[in-house]
Scaffold this motif. Structure first.
Motif, mmCIF file in Angstrom:
data_model
loop_
_atom_site.group_PDB
_atom_site.id
_atom_site.type_symbol
_atom_site.label_atom_id
_atom_site.label_comp_id
_atom_site.label_asym_id
_atom_site.label_seq_id
_atom_site.Cartn_x
_atom_site.Cartn_y
_atom_site.Cartn_z
ATOM 1 N N ALA A 148 0.754 -0.893 -0.125
ATOM 2 C CA ALA A 148 -0.113 -0.195 -0.149
ATOM 3 C C ALA A 148 0.610 1.296 0.037
ATOM 4 N N LEU A 149 1.754 0.847 0.833
ATOM 5 C CA LEU A 149 2.858 2.359 0.760
ATOM 6 C C LEU A 149 3.442 2.883 0.166
ATOM 7 N N LYS A 150 3.724 1.218 -1.352
ATOM 8 C CA LYS A 150 4.815 1.742 -2.221
ATOM 9 C C LYS A 150 3.145 2.585 -3.404
ATOM 10 N N ARG A 151 1.787 2.596 -3.353
ATOM 11 C CA ARG A 151 0.972 3.641 -4.146
ATOM 12 C C ARG A 151 0.587 5.096 -3.855
ATOM 13 N N LEU A 152 0.555 4.697 -2.251
ATOM 14 C CA LEU A 152 0.338 5.888 -1.589
ATOM 15 C C LEU A 152 1.485 7.151 -1.312
ATOM 16 N N LYS A 153 2.755 6.579 -0.717
ATOM 17 C CA LYS A 153 4.104 8.076 -1.237
ATOM 18 C C LYS A 153 4.543 7.512 -2.233
ATOM 19 N N THR A 154 3.512 8.739 -3.441
ATOM 20 C CA THR A 154 4.321 9.043 -4.058
ATOM 21 C C THR A 154 4.902 10.187 -4.813
ATOM 22 N N TYR A 155 5.601 10.562 -5.473
ATOM 23 C CA TYR A 155 6.202 12.391 -6.226
ATOM 24 C C TYR A 155 5.543 12.524 -5.364
ATOM 25 N N SER A 156 3.830 12.813 -6.104
ATOM 26 C CA SER A 156 3.238 13.989 -5.485
ATOM 27 C C SER A 156 2.869 14.301 -4.260
ATOM 28 N N ARG A 157 2.670 12.722 -3.671
ATOM 29 C CA ARG A 157 2.919 13.330 -2.093
ATOM 30 C C ARG A 157 3.694 12.898 -1.103
ATOM 31 N N ASN A 158 4.745 12.980 -1.638
ATOM 32 C CA ASN A 158 6.231 12.993 -0.360
ATOM 33 C C ASN A 158 6.244 14.117 0.674
ATOM 34 N N ARG A 159 5.516 14.769 0.740
ATOM 35 C CA ARG A 159 5.787 15.952 1.955
ATOM 36 C C ARG A 159 4.245 15.575 3.025
ATOM 37 N N MET A 160 3.651 14.510 2.694
ATOM 38 C CA MET A 160 2.667 14.771 4.084
ATOM 39 C C MET A 160 2.999 14.046 4.893
ATOM 40 N N ASP A 161 2.510 14.482 6.001
ATOM 41 C CA ASP A 161 2.903 14.044 7.461
ATOM 42 C C ASP A 161 2.372 12.489 8.226
ATOM 43 N N GLN A 162 2.864 12.663 8.727
ATOM 44 C CA GLN A 162 2.802 10.557 9.534
ATOM 45 C C GLN A 162 0.889 10.154 9.722
ATOM 46 N N GLY A 163 0.679 11.320 10.550
ATOM 47 C CA GLY A 163 -0.405 11.093 10.624
ATOM 48 C C GLY A 163 -1.701 11.109 9.530
ATOM 49 N N ARG A 164 -1.140 11.470 8.144
ATOM 50 C CA ARG A 164 -1.843 11.608 6.964
ATOM 51 C C ARG A 164 -1.589 9.907 6.346
ATOM 52 N N LEU A 165 -0.832 10.058 6.232
ATOM 53 C CA LEU A 165 -0.167 8.924 5.698
ATOM 54 C C LEU A 165 -0.617 7.605 6.353
ATOM 55 N N SER A 166 -0.179 7.649 7.451
ATOM 56 C CA SER A 166 -1.048 6.282 8.591
ATOM 57 C C SER A 166 -2.216 5.705 8.358
ATOM 58 N N SER A 167 -3.062 6.812 8.004
ATOM 59 C CA SER A 167 -3.986 6.815 7.478
ATOM 60 C C SER A 167 -5.198 6.637 6.712
ATOM 61 N N LEU A 168 -4.109 7.099 5.380
ATOM 62 C CA LEU A 168 -4.507 6.569 4.064
ATOM 63 C C LEU A 168 -4.205 4.920 4.328
ATOM 64 N N ALA A 169 -3.087 4.688 4.565
ATOM 65 C CA ALA A 169 -2.522 3.247 4.861
ATOM 66 C C ALA A 169 -3.460 2.719 5.267
ATOM 67 N N VAL A 170 -4.133 2.972 6.363
ATOM 68 C CA VAL A 170 -5.292 2.452 6.936
ATOM 69 C C VAL A 170 -6.033 1.714 6.122
ATOM 70 N N ILE A 171 -7.379 3.076 4.870
ATOM 71 C CA ILE A 171 -7.767 2.760 4.441
ATOM 72 C C ILE A 171 -7.346 1.955 3.148
ATOM 73 N N SER A 172 -6.305 2.222 2.751
ATOM 74 C CA SER A 172 -5.918 1.415 2.404
ATOM 75 C C SER A 172 -6.456 -0.657 2.019
ATOM 76 N N ILE A 173 -5.537 -1.066 3.205
ATOM 77 C CA ILE A 173 -5.480 -1.728 3.725
ATOM 78 C C ILE A 173 -6.482 -2.417 3.800
ATOM 79 N N GLU A 174 -7.608 -2.080 4.326
ATOM 80 C CA GLU A 174 -8.774 -1.683 5.212
ATOM 81 C C GLU A 174 -10.399 -1.800 4.366
ATOM 82 N N THR A 175 -9.654 -2.064 3.344
ATOM 83 C CA THR A 175 -11.058 -1.574 2.041
ATOM 84 C C THR A 175 -11.605 -1.855 2.251
#
Length: 358
Positions: free
Chosen positions: A298-325
């Motif tokens: 999931a991280l490979k799809r979420l942490k893209t070049y255009s999103r490389n400045r997102m904070d840890q909380g947002r990244l974790s939340s997006l990862a949970v949404i992706s994993i627990e679809t």
């Protein structure tokens, strides 16, 4: 082991060499007609697939690099330099030796990998397979002479040489061969040395409920000693025997998850509270790495070049949404206003831009 680390880094770089350029990939497709898999740092068997492909197409890969080197005007300087380096690497007998060594080891460990990646609760079988694999790897030391004979035959067929003294090279490679086997054997023992502590998973192996109703295995219950403060063992044993004896449970429940859902649907959780706690424990123990690896994918799809400045909380939340679809979609089905409530909470947070939606 420096030689092995350098070997795997070079092999991984060989896979990346082609994947980072469509022009190189097209040449690989034309000559080899097979692409090299990428090695993933979280999955040991990805190295196996990479090495097996290199071993199978070693001559064809050298032909690819020769095409590049014979047409310098068609390629950039980096490609030419790397092609020359990889060609020299593939032409060494030492490279062929390590490819063959690890290929033989991977043939044994891949089978174990597939067993451990399955969602099985038969820990006794898993422990037996681990011990068998370690034993096979340790016995490979005795097969060095036959392996070295095959290695020399392959070097002769491919025309590979290091220009070193034959007898001294053989002794050096025997030493390296034994060190590799010892290292892997020790690492496996360290990694799986406490695997039998998960024997309690067998208590909820639905496929063996009838067998366990005839004979309850107290040793599996004793493996729960690590969690002793959470269980009343006398009541737990009685709860489990009751579930084992139920024909309805045996017919309808094929996994611990189904069994827990069955208890909740029939509203009998309070009837077998200790067994319910055990099921909850079993379903949350990460016995294999499959669920963990989902986060890396999931991280490979979420942490893209255009999103490389997102904070840890947002990244974790997006990862949970992706994993627990799957769970998210179920919430949407069960609660029609779920998305609306989430949106309401989202827009109420303080942020620099105002969200106005209808």
């Amino acid at each position: 082991m420096p030689k092995c680390r350098a070997f795997f880094k070079t092999a991984e770089g060989l896979g990346a060499f082609f994947s980072k350029s469509t022009k190189r990939t097209r040449l690989l497709d034309d000559v080899v007609k097979r692409r090299l898999p990428r090695a993933a740092p979280t999955r040991w068997n990805s190295n196996s697939r990479l090495l097996q492909t290199i071993s199978m197409h070693q001559n064809d890969l050298r032909a690819v690099f020769n095409v590049i080197l014979e047409n310098p005007d068609s390629w950039d300087n980096d490609t030419l330099m790397m092609a020359a380096g990889y060609d020299r690497w593939l032409s060494k007998a030492s490279t062929c030796f390590l490819i063959g060594t690890f290929d033989g080891i991977f043939n044994e460990t891949d089978a174990l990998f597939r067993v451990l990646q399955n969602k099985v609760t038969d820990i006794e079988y898993c422990v037996a397979r681990i011990r068998d694999t370690v034993s096979v790897i340790e016995r490979m030391r005795l097969e060095f002479d036959s392996y070295y004979l095959r290695f020399e035959q392959k070097c002769g067929a491919l025309g590979l040489t290091d220009g070193t003294d034959r007898h001294s090279a053989r002794d050096e490679r025997r030493h390296l061969f034994c060190n590799i086997l010892d290292n892997i054997s020790d690492q496996m023992k360290a990694r799986f040395g406490h695997f039998d502590e998960l024997a309690f998973l067998g208590l909820v192996d639905c496929a063996k409920f009838y067998e366990m109703s005839q004979h309850f295995d107290d040793t599996k219950l004793q493996s729960l000693s690590k969690y002793a403060k959470f269980f009343y063992f006398v009541r737990l044993k009685a709860d489990l025997i009751g579930l084992y004896s139920s024909k309805t449970v045996r017919d309808e429940c094929k996994s611990p998850g189904q069994l827990l859902n069955f208890l909740a649907e029939k509203d009998i959780v309070v009837t077998v509270p200790e067994a319910t706690k055990l099921l909850q424990l079993v379903l949350t123990v990460p016995a294999t790495t499959t669920s963990v690896e989902q986060s890396f994918s999931a991280l490979k799809r979420l942490k893209t070049y255009s999103r490389n400045r997102m904070d840890q909380g947002r990244l974790s939340s997006l990862a949970v949404i992706s994993i627990e679809t799957e769970r998210l979609l179920k919430l949407k089905e069960d609660k029609e206003d779920f998305y609306r409530k989430v949106t309401d909470v989202f827009v109420q947070k303080e942020r620099r831009m105002d969200f106005i939606y209808k």
